[in-house]
Design an enzyme around this catalytic site. Structure first.
Site, PDB file in Angstrom:
ATOM      1  N   ASP A  84       0.877  -1.166   0.000  1.00 62.33           N
ATOM      2  CA  ASP A  84       0.000   0.000   0.000  1.00 62.33           C
ATOM      3  C   ASP A  84       0.918   1.220   0.000  1.00 62.33           C
ATOM      4  O   ASP A  84       2.123   1.112   0.249  1.00 62.33           O
ATOM      5  CB  ASP A  84      -0.888  -0.025   1.244  1.00 62.33           C
ATOM      6  CG  ASP A  84      -1.788   1.194   1.340  1.00 62.33           C
ATOM      7  OD1 ASP A  84      -2.322   1.625   0.306  1.00 62.33           O
ATOM      8  OD2 ASP A  84      -1.935   1.727   2.458  1.00 62.33           O
ATOM      9  N   ASP A  86      -0.021   5.068   1.137  1.00 61.33           N
ATOM     10  CA  ASP A  86      -0.186   5.987   2.261  1.00 61.33           C
ATOM     11  C   ASP A  86      -0.242   5.222   3.575  1.00 61.33           C
ATOM     12  O   ASP A  86      -1.078   4.345   3.765  1.00 61.33           O
ATOM     13  CB  ASP A  86      -1.453   6.821   2.081  1.00 61.33           C
ATOM     14  CG  ASP A  86      -1.389   7.662   0.821  1.00 61.33           C
ATOM     15  OD1 ASP A  86      -0.455   8.457   0.703  1.00 61.33           O
ATOM     16  OD2 ASP A  86      -2.260   7.509  -0.055  1.00 61.33           O
ATOM     17  N   LYS A 163      -6.329  19.120  -4.897  1.00 66.91           N
ATOM     18  CA  LYS A 163      -5.750  18.520  -3.696  1.00 66.91           C
ATOM     19  C   LYS A 163      -4.503  17.704  -4.049  1.00 66.91           C
ATOM     20  O   LYS A 163      -3.482  17.752  -3.350  1.00 66.91           O
ATOM     21  CB  LYS A 163      -6.792  17.646  -2.997  1.00 66.91           C
ATOM     22  CG  LYS A 163      -6.264  16.827  -1.838  1.00 66.91           C
ATOM     23  CD  LYS A 163      -6.002  15.406  -2.269  1.00 66.91           C
ATOM     24  CE  LYS A 163      -5.259  14.645  -1.205  1.00 66.91           C
ATOM     25  NZ  LYS A 163      -4.872  13.275  -1.661  1.00 66.91           N
ATOM     26  N   ASP A 260      -1.399  -1.042   6.110  1.00 72.36           N
ATOM     27  CA  ASP A 260      -1.396  -0.375   7.416  1.00 72.36           C
ATOM     28  C   ASP A 260      -2.783  -0.207   8.001  1.00 72.36           C
ATOM     29  O   ASP A 260      -2.921   0.264   9.130  1.00 72.36           O
ATOM     30  CB  ASP A 260      -0.736   1.006   7.314  1.00 72.36           C
ATOM     31  CG  ASP A 260      -1.655   2.037   6.662  1.00 72.36           C
ATOM     32  OD1 ASP A 260      -2.137   1.763   5.537  1.00 72.36           O
ATOM     33  OD2 ASP A 260      -1.888   3.097   7.261  1.00 72.36           O
TER      34      ASP A 260
END
Length: 321
Positions: A84, A86, A163, A260
């Site tokens: 993953d 982030d 963003k 995570d």
């Protein structure tokens, strides 16, 4: 108006509870690596010995200061190591993505601010566009937002694009470092011919910026990226991991995922893969009982938590830490 709505916002986790339940019939080995009081338990199933702390045998153990080694005489390597992004490669959420969302809301004068606690709840939703949509559907859309559903999709897409630009600027300035052990584990995999990929719900440009800027172009050239809208359904749906295994030409059962979060863990397990969790700032208290191993990070020597050999050992046995 939006501030009061923010305070009232909450998300139900019931949809994910069934995804992290444990099959009571499955054999699980619980272990600690550094213990002053150890008892050896023989496993006839695996033909190996695992040492556990007698005082804490009955519950999962904190592996924060442990270096894991495998007692198996020979260990196969994974066909692919899937990360993953982030929270795994970089702990980006609190001081990266959240700040970039807020700066975007401020630029557009939407009257919206996502504080640390609220953003932690929003992270239960995979994908930035999906996150904003769910939030506005719950709290009410800003006055400047369009009224029709199709126009709102375009509005959300434009917010997310801005963003992403702000987030990439943070990455390019290297204001957010790699987590300990990430580069080491990737190097070990690449040196052994293990395929490496990053599988993320984040925007592909943002993920590519992290991989290229923080891991360097030489590593980036060897890492396949699956991100953003490459699949129609985001985590906890397993689609992105299934796509990765199909594209890389490897069997899901030979893949090891590093995640995570609980939704990432659910996606990996639903895809039929082994999954190691390295807890991040927002996910430390989530339920990871369905993981094959749980650590606070990957770690670099002399505080290394696990390596490629340990990843391979999970293909034969399961650990819960």
């Amino acid at each position: 108006m939006m501030a009061s709505s923010t305070a009232a916002f909450s998300l139900s986790l019931s949809a994910f509870s069934s995804l992290t339940s444990i099959n009571s019939q499955r054999r699980i080995l619980i272990f600690s690596c550094k213990s002053h009081e150890k008892t050896a338990l023989s496993s006839s199933l695996f033909g190996s010995k695992i040492c556990v702390n007698e005082a804490t045998r009955s519950k999962p153990m904190n592996m924060r200061n442990s270096r894991v080694t495998c007692s198996a005489s020979s260990t196969a390597l994974p066909s692919a190591l899937l990360f993953d992004c982030d929270g795994v490669l970089v702990d980006t959420e609190k001081d990266g993505h959240r700040i970039s969302f807020n700066d975007t809301f401020n630029e557009k004068e939407l009257g919206v601010t996502w504080d640390v606690d609220l953003y932690g709840k929003l992270l239960k939703i995979g994908g930035g566009k999906e996150r904003m949509t769910a939030y506005f559907n719950k709290t009410g859309w800003p006055e400047k937002a369009p009224k029709s559903e199709e126009e709102r999709k375009e509005f959300i897409a434009s917010l997310h694009k801005r963003k992403t630009e702000l987030f990439m600027a943070l990455i390019e300035k290297k204001l957010l470092p790699l987590r300990p052990g990430v580069a080491k584990l990737i190097d070990q995999a690449l040196e052994k011919g293990v395929k490496v990929a990053v599988c993320s719900t984040s925007n592909e440009k943002a993920v590519s910026a992290i991989v290229s800027c923080l891991l360097g172009p030489e590593r980036a050239d060897k890492i396949k990226i699956f991100a953003g809208d490459v699949v129609p359904r985001k985590k906890p749906d397993p689609a992105i991991y299934i796509l990765a295994s199909n594209t890389l030409g490897v069997d899901p059962s030979s893949c090891v995922v590093v995640e995570d979060s609980a939704i990432g863990l659910a996606a990996a397990k639903a895809a039929g893969m082994k999954c190691i969790v390295t807890k991040s700032s927002y996910t430390a208290d989530e339920d990871f009982l369905n993981a094959d191993a749980v650590f606070d990070c990957i770690g670099d020597p002399p505080e290394e938590r696990f390596d490629l050999t340990f990843c391979g050992s999970l293909l034969q046995k399961q650990f819960v830490s």
